[in-house]
Write a protein that holds these residues in place. Structure first.
Motif, PDB file in Angstrom:
ATOM      1  N   VAL A 150       0.863  -1.176   0.000  1.00  0.00           N
ATOM      2  CA  VAL A 150       0.000   0.000   0.000  1.00  0.00           C
ATOM      3  C   VAL A 150       0.897   1.223   0.000  1.00  0.00           C
ATOM      4  O   VAL A 150       1.752   1.383   0.883  1.00  0.00           O
ATOM      5  CB  VAL A 150      -0.927   0.014   1.233  1.00  0.00           C
ATOM      6  N   LEU A 151       0.719   2.069  -1.003  1.00  0.00           N
ATOM      7  CA  LEU A 151       1.565   3.243  -1.168  1.00  0.00           C
ATOM      8  C   LEU A 151       0.770   4.502  -0.846  1.00  0.00           C
ATOM      9  O   LEU A 151      -0.425   4.591  -1.139  1.00  0.00           O
ATOM     10  CB  LEU A 151       2.081   3.337  -2.600  1.00  0.00           C
ATOM     11  N   SER A 152       1.444   5.464  -0.250  1.00  0.00           N
ATOM     12  CA  SER A 152       0.843   6.769   0.019  1.00  0.00           C
ATOM     13  C   SER A 152       1.699   7.841  -0.612  1.00  0.00           C
ATOM     14  O   SER A 152       2.926   7.697  -0.714  1.00  0.00           O
ATOM     15  CB  SER A 152       0.711   7.012   1.526  1.00  0.00           C
ATOM     16  N   ARG A 153       1.047   8.909  -1.019  1.00  0.00           N
ATOM     17  CA  ARG A 153       1.757  10.002  -1.683  1.00  0.00           C
ATOM     18  C   ARG A 153       2.541  10.810  -0.664  1.00  0.00           C
ATOM     19  O   ARG A 153       2.005  11.225   0.360  1.00  0.00           O
ATOM     20  CB  ARG A 153       0.752  10.898  -2.398  1.00  0.00           C
ATOM     21  N   ALA A 154       3.828  11.001  -0.954  1.00  0.00           N
ATOM     22  CA  ALA A 154       4.693  11.853  -0.152  1.00  0.00           C
ATOM     23  C   ALA A 154       5.289  12.896  -1.093  1.00  0.00           C
ATOM     24  O   ALA A 154       6.305  12.644  -1.741  1.00  0.00           O
ATOM     25  CB  ALA A 154       5.793  11.041   0.527  1.00  0.00           C
TER      26      ALA A 154
END
Length: 661
Positions: free
Chosen positions: A188-192
């Motif tokens: 699961v990737l989150s925007r940084a």
């Protein structure tokens, strides 16, 4: 017990012809009501002023397979629909305007070999939609904003990181993404900033039951389906500010299956779980009275299919097993439901039958949630749904296999019961909806315990007096087609006959030819079916392939295939037909040159059911409506075995003459 002849025969056209209206929706501004209905015999989108249904007009002009997926945008008077060619599943996204001419539909994804994926439609960006397109790389979808006025696309993100799916906010900013892991799980990737960082992991066993679903309009809350650390899927609300998780709803018997969310805020208002029947749990008290009014429609199931943006009006569908869809408009201010129309009025008054949920024990102690329908003439009205005396039975197997059967109106079940057969639909292990343990119990079990469950269900039906040994046929599409072939090869004496619809016969070639955009799920397929990259996995696939055991078939078999099927290629049917022919084993093979994974054109669907009905009558003893002119307008061809179905050679001769002309 009454005679089957005492029950009126329901014409196939009433069951499988075009519906009068379907897929009914309200536009977000409440000005229009839309639906799909025939235009010159082909399903197209019709739109009417919400207060004058008599002024409806077609706004699309498809002449081939018909339109079956469409939705409104938030740009006034503009809707979009998805359409492929001949069942190839290369879906393009088209725009039509209510005030425009149907032939002016515009392809917003007019790129060769492109399968469009709609990622976002937001009232905060009414002049654009967010769309994934794989024209650059067939395996992965890049993300674009598409302008609804000009049709121009603007790149939001090039998918250079093998992203399997995106979750964007109401302003079309990608906030989360999923990426397949080598072990079959998901990162699961989150925007940084402008980069993605891995913030969570979904293990292999949870991938089918865990996923971020949606964000509220203000972006403060993420709704997450999650089975990690538990068996059944629960719904969680996660704060995007600090990650705090709140359990919204859970049920130990089944996964969370449906949500009702506010059309503007995106907040969840009710949650449904389906074990035997769907049951709603209110989350927001603001809709409690509304859902109670919908429940008063009857003992069937009501569904909110669309809502105006101001949430004053809902479009509601209602049906029961013995009652096809009816459509209502619900005025929340007046607390009033108004019947608009029935989807299939030709079935009004027809002798449709109820469906009874039953729990069947497997040989190793699992519970198989199943659904039994019996012919009207054999029904007793008892709560257990069992017939007065045994009748022939069709085991109708669902596709997937990662799907499930549920209670509700089922045209196939009504058709078969009307012809004199009991119908049993079984959620065998590997089916979804009952927790990850039940789904995972099917891993590596194609042709093994998954098939044992179906055999156990047949034995249950015999023991309960539903049917008799030797009077059971097996039928299904996709995985259900595989199950049919497995039934006739692995347990060749169990079934009297089989009807395989687009079912794989060779699991090695099945996995070697999956569509390129399934790349993210290939590891799941390999671990759940068999790994073609290892010697052990290949041996497993060979052993579980009905093609390997084709010489064991001793019961009549009907195979139906779409030539353009991108999932189960025509070669899957060709291979087993060829093997049977080489060994002198009779088989009837029907092929549709303009179809894919299933039969979308009603002419083709009617032609297939006409053939299947004659086949079943020949080998199970039910009744059959003559084929008559039900091949007319279809593309049906019969490469081999036409003489295996009573009346087919004669009907085919006239049909082929028309095709040649």
């Amino acid at each position: 017990m009454a005679s089957l002849d005492d029950t009126a025969l329901i014409p196939r056209d009433a069951l499988f012809g075009n519906p009068e209206r379907a897929l009914v929706q309200l536009s977000p501004d409440g000005r229009y009501l839309s639906w799909v209905a025939p235009l010159d015999g082909v399903l197209n989108v019709w739109v009417a002023p919400a207060d004058d249904l008599s002024a409806a007009r077609a706004v699309t002009a498809d002449t081939a397979r018909g339109v079956r997926m469409y939705f409104w945008t938030y740009r006034p008077g503009v809707l979009l629909y998805l359409q492929d060619t001949g069942g190839d599943e290369d879906f393009h996204l088209y725009l039509v305007q209510v005030e425009g001419a149907p032939e002016q539909a515009r392809d917003l994804t007019a790129y060769e070999h492109t399968t469009a994926q709609v990622v976002g439609v937001s009232h905060r960006r009414p002049d654009e939609v967010l769309v994934g397109m794989n024209d650059r790389d067939a395996q992965w979808h890049d993300l674009y904003r598409v302008d609804l006025a000009s049709g121009e696309r603007t790149l939001v993100e090039e998918n250079a990181g093998q992203i399997a799916g995106y979750l964007a906010d109401a302003d079309y900013q990608p906030r989360m993404a999923l990426r397949a892991r080598p072990d079959g799980g998901m990162d699961v990737l989150s925007r940084a900033g402008q980069e993605w960082e891995t913030t969570d992991l979904i293990p292999f066993e949870d991938v089918m039951s865990t996923a971020p679903l949606s964000l509220t309009e203000d972006g403060s809350t993420l709704y997450l389906l999650d089975s990690r650390g538990r068996n059944t899927t629960g719904l969680y609300a996660v704060s995007t500010a600090d990650g705090e998780r709140t359990l919204v709803h859970e049920d130990d018997s089944a996964d969370v299956a449906d949500l009702l969310t506010h059309p503007r805020t995106g907040r969840v208002e009710a949650v449904a779980v389906t074990y035997l029947r769907r049951e709603w749990e209110v989350v927001d008290e603001a809709v409690r009275d509304d859902l109670a009014r919908l429940a008063d429609l009857g003992p069937g199931e009501a569904e909110v299919t669309s809502r105006t943006l101001d949430d004053r009006h809902w479009l509601v569908s209602y049906s029961a097993a013995e009652e096809p869809l009816a459509y209502y408009r619900y005025d929340r201010d007046a607390a009033e439901l108004t019947l608009l129309f029935h989807g299939r009025p030709a079935l009004d008054g027809a002798p449709l039958v109820p469906m009874t949920p039953v729990e069947i024990p497997s040989r190793d102690g699992r519970t198989l949630v199943s659904y039994l329908s019996v012919p009207a003439h054999a029904a007793t009205g008892a709560a257990d749904g069992l017939p007065a005396e045994p009748v022939p039975m069709v085991l109708l197997v669902h596709g997937g296999p990662w799907a499930r059967d549920s209670y509700g109106y089922d045209g196939w079940a009504q058709w078969l019961t009307n012809r004199g057969y009991a119908v049993l639909q079984v959620n065998f292990r590997g089916s979804t909806g009952f927790g990850k343990d039940f789904t995972g119990a099917g891993d590596g079990q194609w042709g093994l315990s998954m098939h044992d469950d179906l055999v156990d269900a047949v034995e249950w039906a015999v023991a309960r007096g539903v049917t008799l040994p030797g009077a059971v046929g097996i039928m299904g599409g996709s995985y259900g087609g595989y199950a049919t072939l497995a039934g006739l090869t692995f347990t060749p004496e169990t079934f009297a006959c089989g009807v395989d619809i687009v079912g794989p016969s060779n699991l090695e070639t099945l996995l070697a030819t999956v569509p390129p955009y399934w790349a993210a799920m290939f590891e799941q397929l390999a671990r759940r079916v068999g790994d073609p990259r290892t010697e052990e996995g290949r041996a497993q696939l060979v052993q579980a392939s009905p093609l390997t055991h084709a010489d064991k078939i001793v019961r009549p078999l009907l195979i139906a295939q779409g030539a353009n099927d991108p999932r189960v290629k025509q070669a899957e049917s060709d291979q087993i037909v060829g093997a049977m022919t080489d060994k002198g084993i009779p088989v009837t093979y029907v092929l549709f040159p303009d179809e894919g994974h299933g039969f979308a054109r009603p002419e083709n669907n009617k032609a297939f059911t006409a053939v299947a009905e004659g086949f079943l009558a020949e080998h199970l003893g039910g009744r059959a409506e003559p084929i008559g002119d039900d091949l007319t307008g279809s593309s049906l061809t019969v490469p081999t075995g036409a003489d295996g179905v009573r009346g087919l050679p004669e009907a085919l001769a006239g049909h082929e003459a028309v095709l040649r002309a």
